[in-house]
Write a protein that holds these residues in place. Structure first.
Motif, mmCIF file in Angstrom:
data_model
loop_
_atom_site.group_PDB
_atom_site.id
_atom_site.type_symbol
_atom_site.label_atom_id
_atom_site.label_comp_id
_atom_site.label_asym_id
_atom_site.label_seq_id
_atom_site.Cartn_x
_atom_site.Cartn_y
_atom_site.Cartn_z
ATOM 1 N N ARG A 91 -2.932 32.000 62.967
ATOM 2 C CA ARG A 91 -1.284 32.541 63.653
ATOM 3 C C ARG A 91 -0.874 33.009 64.657
ATOM 4 O O ARG A 91 -2.246 34.376 65.162
ATOM 5 C CB ARG A 91 -0.674 32.948 61.862
ATOM 6 N N ARG A 92 -0.056 33.298 65.056
ATOM 7 C CA ARG A 92 -0.359 33.731 66.855
ATOM 8 C C ARG A 92 -0.931 34.403 67.404
ATOM 9 O O ARG A 92 -2.022 35.366 67.827
ATOM 10 C CB ARG A 92 0.988 35.410 65.714
ATOM 11 N N ALA A 93 -2.195 33.188 67.551
ATOM 12 C CA ALA A 93 -3.293 33.511 68.319
ATOM 13 C C ALA A 93 -2.657 34.111 69.810
ATOM 14 O O ALA A 93 -2.115 33.745 70.532
ATOM 15 C CB ALA A 93 -3.597 32.187 68.595
ATOM 16 N N LEU A 94 -3.662 34.508 70.598
ATOM 17 C CA LEU A 94 -3.100 34.906 71.104
ATOM 18 C C LEU A 94 -3.515 33.771 72.600
ATOM 19 O O LEU A 94 -4.709 33.309 72.568
ATOM 20 C CB LEU A 94 -4.281 36.614 71.730
ATOM 21 N N ARG A 95 -2.493 33.733 73.497
ATOM 22 C CA ARG A 95 -2.922 32.337 74.587
ATOM 23 C C ARG A 95 -3.119 32.851 76.298
ATOM 24 O O ARG A 95 -2.551 33.764 76.579
ATOM 25 C CB ARG A 95 -1.956 31.668 74.923
ATOM 26 N N GLY A 111 -15.323 20.796 72.723
ATOM 27 C CA GLY A 111 -16.296 20.314 72.868
ATOM 28 C C GLY A 111 -17.697 19.811 71.532
ATOM 29 O O GLY A 111 -18.394 19.208 71.596
ATOM 30 N N LEU A 112 -17.507 20.093 71.027
ATOM 31 C CA LEU A 112 -18.794 20.618 70.212
ATOM 32 C C LEU A 112 -18.480 19.673 68.940
ATOM 33 O O LEU A 112 -18.984 19.125 68.057
ATOM 34 C CB LEU A 112 -18.756 21.713 69.155
ATOM 35 N N GLY A 113 -16.578 19.563 68.455
ATOM 36 C CA GLY A 113 -16.619 18.593 68.065
ATOM 37 C C GLY A 113 -15.439 18.551 67.128
ATOM 38 O O GLY A 113 -14.824 17.793 66.183
ATOM 39 N N SER A 114 -14.979 20.126 67.024
ATOM 40 C CA SER A 114 -13.636 20.680 65.802
ATOM 41 C C SER A 114 -12.427 19.827 66.852
ATOM 42 O O SER A 114 -12.235 20.073 68.148
ATOM 43 C CB SER A 114 -13.323 21.867 65.908
ATOM 44 N N GLN A 115 -11.399 20.168 66.036
ATOM 45 C CA GLN A 115 -10.223 20.479 66.335
ATOM 46 C C GLN A 115 -9.330 21.047 66.373
ATOM 47 O O GLN A 115 -9.023 21.625 65.398
ATOM 48 C CB GLN A 115 -9.511 18.820 66.104
ATOM 49 N N VAL A 116 -9.086 21.464 67.899
ATOM 50 C CA VAL A 116 -7.724 23.102 68.119
ATOM 51 C C VAL A 116 -7.208 22.748 68.426
ATOM 52 O O VAL A 116 -6.764 22.279 69.637
ATOM 53 C CB VAL A 116 -8.999 23.301 69.048
ATOM 54 N N ASP A 117 -5.663 22.692 67.703
ATOM 55 C CA ASP A 117 -4.586 22.269 68.132
ATOM 56 C C ASP A 117 -4.174 23.655 68.908
ATOM 57 O O ASP A 117 -3.837 24.516 67.584
ATOM 58 C CB ASP A 117 -3.340 21.432 67.932
ATOM 59 N N THR A 118 -3.853 23.226 70.070
ATOM 60 C CA THR A 118 -3.269 24.611 70.837
ATOM 61 C C THR A 118 -2.148 24.773 70.862
ATOM 62 O O THR A 118 -1.584 25.114 72.132
ATOM 63 C CB THR A 118 -4.060 25.943 71.518
ATOM 64 N N THR A 119 -1.089 23.701 70.804
ATOM 65 C CA THR A 119 0.139 23.339 71.199
ATOM 66 C C THR A 119 1.089 24.534 70.899
ATOM 67 O O THR A 119 2.449 24.591 71.329
ATOM 68 C CB THR A 119 0.846 22.486 70.734
ATOM 69 N N GLY A 120 0.814 24.747 69.941
ATOM 70 C CA GLY A 120 2.291 26.132 69.321
ATOM 71 C C GLY A 120 1.709 27.595 68.966
ATOM 72 O O GLY A 120 0.713 27.481 69.486
ATOM 73 N N GLU A 121 2.808 28.473 68.243
ATOM 74 C CA GLU A 121 2.330 29.234 68.355
ATOM 75 C C GLU A 121 1.395 29.916 67.422
ATOM 76 O O GLU A 121 0.116 30.362 67.656
ATOM 77 C CB GLU A 121 3.520 30.642 68.111
ATOM 78 N N ASP A 122 0.213 29.109 66.829
ATOM 79 C CA ASP A 122 -0.031 28.849 65.358
ATOM 80 C C ASP A 122 -1.316 28.107 65.653
ATOM 81 O O ASP A 122 -0.767 26.553 66.033
ATOM 82 C CB ASP A 122 0.309 29.484 64.389
ATOM 83 N N TRP A 123 -2.073 27.847 65.960
ATOM 84 C CA TRP A 123 -3.446 27.369 66.492
ATOM 85 C C TRP A 123 -3.684 26.723 64.739
ATOM 86 O O TRP A 123 -4.314 27.664 64.301
ATOM 87 C CB TRP A 123 -4.438 28.036 67.664
#
Length: 435
Positions: free
Chosen positions: A52-56, A69-81
């Protein structure tokens, strides 16, 4: 460490001068250190989690891209990733940019992949130390190909598992060497038993931050012996993280109060934290500021400016070994103080984004400061500063130091102020709005 100035300064930016008291309340972006640790732990956890409230910023987006790239899914589209872990498989390339956390934290996790993970970054990153991590990984059973360079570019060839076990290294160059191995250690077959041998580990609050976050994820960490950390093998629980404001990024804003005799409140300052930036409370108090906790966060009120001087601040004699990332901002404040200062214990910051000791001595000296470079720090005496171009060396902390000096001195032009996007997007516009 190459601290050569650029031949053609990029977009010199007129640093605004504080013409009177600056009174402001500011909200800061989240901590880079916390965000990148949270992202990495989420990628090796047992299930999905939210940061939550990740630094962009550039560094955190590079980390998110590396883990994806390693295989995880990281959704950075919102304020909370949202991070959804998956088995690491396939070949991929990792761009480290200028992010030490990506260059050092991701390789130990890449050892868990079943592919070849190639690492490289910006040209200067090839000078930053990572050899101790690579040697340690080999000891723990990971195949690393660096062509004997001990630095970028290199490749990690994963087999899906890492034996782990005991490893001895010298982490006097960076606390990140320790954190890198601890963060992945629980996923190794025998965990990690890490022993440091060498000069004291710098920036220990960052290691303490790593240990605290591992424990939040249910990982068993024994740090009861000095210079030894044992991570037991086992699952990494999925945990949502609330990211604190980046307290090191608070330095230039609190410095506005310090040099102008004004008052600045940083919202959401935590009552307890492992962030190195929390040391600003004691440092600014020692320089003559009044520091208070208020309902909104932390308030710093600067001393009344002294006639004929650049500020009303007092000089200090400080060992900044554990909080070296604050050294550029503190050095800038010492340069405009009314009495001498000595900053010690920071030889390790010569291997940060640039050789920060030489860079600070060069840039402060060019603006008229009476500054002496020492092997592990700087000595400064009061002097009349003047305007000129402040070079940043693609280093966000050097840019922070430049704008602090510019707040107290007419005519300071900061070259490549955009480098602040590493940890604070749109910094220049936000800074100008306060002045």
């Amino acid at each position: 460490m190459d601290s050569a100035r650029p031949d053609h300064p990029a977009d010199p930016w007129p640093a605004p001068r504080a013409r009177g008291r600056v009174d402001a309340v500011v909200s800061l972006p989240g901590s880079k250190s916390l965000t990148n640790r949270a992202l990495l732990l989420a990628s090796v956890a047992e299930g999905p989690s939210v940061v939550r409230r990740a630094l962009r910023s550039r560094d955190t987006l590079l980390m998110a891209t590396a883990l994806t790239g390693l295989g995880s899914q990281v959704d950075t589209t919102g304020e909370d990733w949202v991070v959804t872990p998956a088995a690491f498989a396939g070949d991929t390339d990792v761009d480290c940019g200028l992010a030490g956390t990506v260059m050092r934290f991701v390789p130990p996790v890449a050892g868990l992949s079943t592919g070849t993970v190639a690492f490289d970054g910006d040209p200067h990153m090839r000078n930053r130390p990572v050899g101790q991590v690579l040697t340690a990984l080999r000891t723990l059973g990971v195949e690393v190909d660096d062509g004997g360079r001990g630095g970028l570019p290199f490749a990690v060839r994963g087999t899906g598992t890492v034996p782990g076990g005991r490893v001895v290294l010298d982490a006097s160059g960076s606390s990140q060497f320790v954190s890198a191995l601890l963060l992945a250690g629980a996923r190794y077959d025998r965990g990690v038993d890490l022993v440091h041998e060498g000069k004291p580990v710098p920036s220990l609050p960052h290691v303490e931050m790593t240990v605290a976050m591992l424990r939040e994820h249910g990982v068993d960490v024994d740090d009861g012996d000095a210079d030894r950390w044992r991570v037991s093998p086992g699952p990494v629980a999925a945990v949502d993280h609330d990211i604190e404001p980046d307290l090191s990024n608070a330095a230039p804003f609190l410095a506005l109060a310090a040099v102008s005799g004004g008052s600045v409140v940083v919202r959401g300052w935590p009552t307890a934290t492992n962030q190195a930036g929390d040391a600003l409370r004691d440092i600014l108090a020692a320089m003559g500021c009044t520091v208070d906790r208020v309902d909104e966060g932390l308030r710093v009120t600067g001393p009344e400016p002294v006639a004929g001087a650049h500020s009303g601040l007092q000089g200090v004699d400080l060992d900044l070994h554990d909080v070296g990332e604050l050294a550029p901002a503190v050095a800038a404040l010492c340069a405009v103080a009314t009495s001498p200062s000595h900053l010690r214990g920071i030889a390790h910051i010569r291997a940060h984004e640039t050789d920060r000791i030489t860079a600070l001595a060069t840039e402060l000296g060019a603006l008229g400061a009476e500054v002496e470079e020492r092997p592990d720090g700087l000595s400064l005496r009061p002097s009349a500063l003047h305007g000129g171009t402040w070079h940043t060396y693609a280093d966000h902390r050097m840019a922070h130091a430049g704008v602090i000096v510019g707040a107290a001195v007419d005519g300071v032009l900061v070259e490549d102020v955009a480098t602040t996007s590493k940890t604070f997007p749109d910094f220049a516009d936000f800074w100008s709005s306060l002045l």
